[in-house]
Design an enzyme around this catalytic site. Structure first.
Site, short mmCIF file in Angstrom:
data_model
loop_
_atom_site.label_atom_id
_atom_site.label_comp_id
_atom_site.label_asym_id
_atom_site.label_seq_id
_atom_site.Cartn_x
_atom_site.Cartn_y
_atom_site.Cartn_z
N HIS A 10 14.60 -18.22 70.73
CA HIS A 10 15.80 -18.65 70.98
C HIS A 10 16.55 -18.68 69.91
CE1 HIS A 10 13.43 -19.99 74.45
NE2 HIS A 10 14.05 -19.20 75.06
N ASP A 68 7.35 -19.78 70.32
CA ASP A 68 7.71 -19.27 71.56
C ASP A 68 7.89 -17.53 71.78
OD1 ASP A 68 9.94 -19.71 70.22
OD2 ASP A 68 10.82 -20.92 72.02
N HIS A 123 18.93 -26.07 68.49
CA HIS A 123 20.09 -25.92 69.16
C HIS A 123 21.24 -26.89 69.32
CE1 HIS A 123 18.24 -22.43 71.25
NE2 HIS A 123 17.14 -23.07 71.66
N ASP A 156 12.09 -19.01 65.87
CA ASP A 156 12.01 -19.47 67.33
C ASP A 156 12.49 -18.02 68.07
OD1 ASP A 156 11.85 -22.40 68.99
OD2 ASP A 156 13.20 -20.74 69.82
#
Length: 308
Positions: free
Chosen positions: A164, A245, A125, A162
């Site tokens: 996200h 995740d 991120h 991931d």
């Protein structure tokens, strides 16, 4: 196949507030599951501290200094609403970078066919000039640039599963056709980026998944979008932003994968690496916040790396 594992006790000393999902227990859960005798052949090496100059491969100097000065002498400092730092966070982040770059060295020199880096804080991120989403620096982006600068890699692919979207990696390579960024992720979800229409210089391939998607939708996204892009790009190195995740147990998202899906996806990438990239695969831990789901998924992922 020689699979190497990098980790280091300093990664446990990146302290987050009580109740924070990105916590040291994540690495303890991974350590426990990889202690099983089935992983006896795993080549375990302590991560080296990184060269701070390599952070500049992906981030400008003023940003790096801003992060450095945000590290507290005591307690926990808040970088943004989700991202914090403690006194050892700088050393942990730099060592994570050192491990990723050492992994790149390993796969280009033949010391290992593939490498898994169990480090924290995560990185995908972190944008060029912004730490966010639990991430200080973008380890995957730095490793990709390191491969280009130090091993003459013409083309590097970063595959991010991931749950996200890796907005930071997309931001850093947005207009750079020498790096392919491919991502499967839940949408809508934090950080709000990752639409199919976000294509950069033709080098960004997003495959968003609707909430409650399961194995069939995830695998179809890989087969229809991610893998054809890899075949067309023919990278010299594949870096995996390996967040776990999207597992059905994870509390931060609503994708229903199992550890078998991570085994399958790993196998698909290893097959491409065998044909296109001299078997060179570097996998970097990103998210995964249910300890059991994380441990089982990492075990499946590393087990598949070891099988080749």
């Amino acid at each position: 196949m020689v699979t190497r594992l990098y980790t280091h006790p300093i990664f446990l000393e990146h302290i987050t507030p009580p109740g924070h999902p990105e916590r040291p227990d994540r690495l303890r859960a991974i350590e426990r599951v990889l202690d099983d005798e089935v992983f006896a052949a795993l080549d375990r090496v302590q991560a080296p501290e990184g060269d701070e100059a390599t952070i500049l491969y992906a981030h400008p100097p003023e940003f790096v200094e801003r992060v450095r000065t945000a590290i507290p002498d005591t307690g926990i400092a808040r970088i943004d609403a989700d991202t914090t730092a403690s006194p050892k966070s700088w050393q942990a982040a730099v060592t994570a970078i050192g491990a990723a770059n050492a992994a790149v060295d390993d796969v280009f020199t033949g010391r290992a066919d593939n490498v898994f880096v169990a480090a924290r804080p995560p990185g995908h991120h972190a944008e060029k000039t912004t730490s966010m989403g639990f991430c200080l620096f973008n380890t995957a982006a730095i490793a990709a640039r390191y491969a280009q600068k130090n091993h003459g890699a013409d083309r590097v692919a970063v595959v991010d599963w991931d749950v996200h979207h890796g907005n930071g990696t997309q931001d850093i390579f947005w207009d750079d056709p020498s790096v392919l960024y491919c991502s499967t992720h839940q949408m809508p979800l934090y950080p709000g980026t990752g639409a199919v229409s976000e294509t950069g210089a033709g080098n960004i391939v997003n495959a968003p998944l609707a909430p409650q998607s399961g194995s069939d939708v995830f695998r179809d996204a890989f087969l229809s979008r991610i893998l054809p892009a890899l075949d067309n790009f023919a990278p010299d190195l594949i870096i995996i932003s390996a967040g776990f995740d999207a597992h059905h147990r994870d509390p931060l998202a609503e994708i229903n994968l199992t550890e078998d899906d991570f085994d399958w996806a790993t196998g698909q990438l290893l097959e491409r690496a065998g044909r296109l990239s001299g078997n060179r695969v570097v996998s970097l831990l990103e998210g995964g916040y249910d300890l059991q789901g994380l441990a089982f998924s990492v075990a499946a992922h590393v087990g598949r790396l070891m099988k080749g």
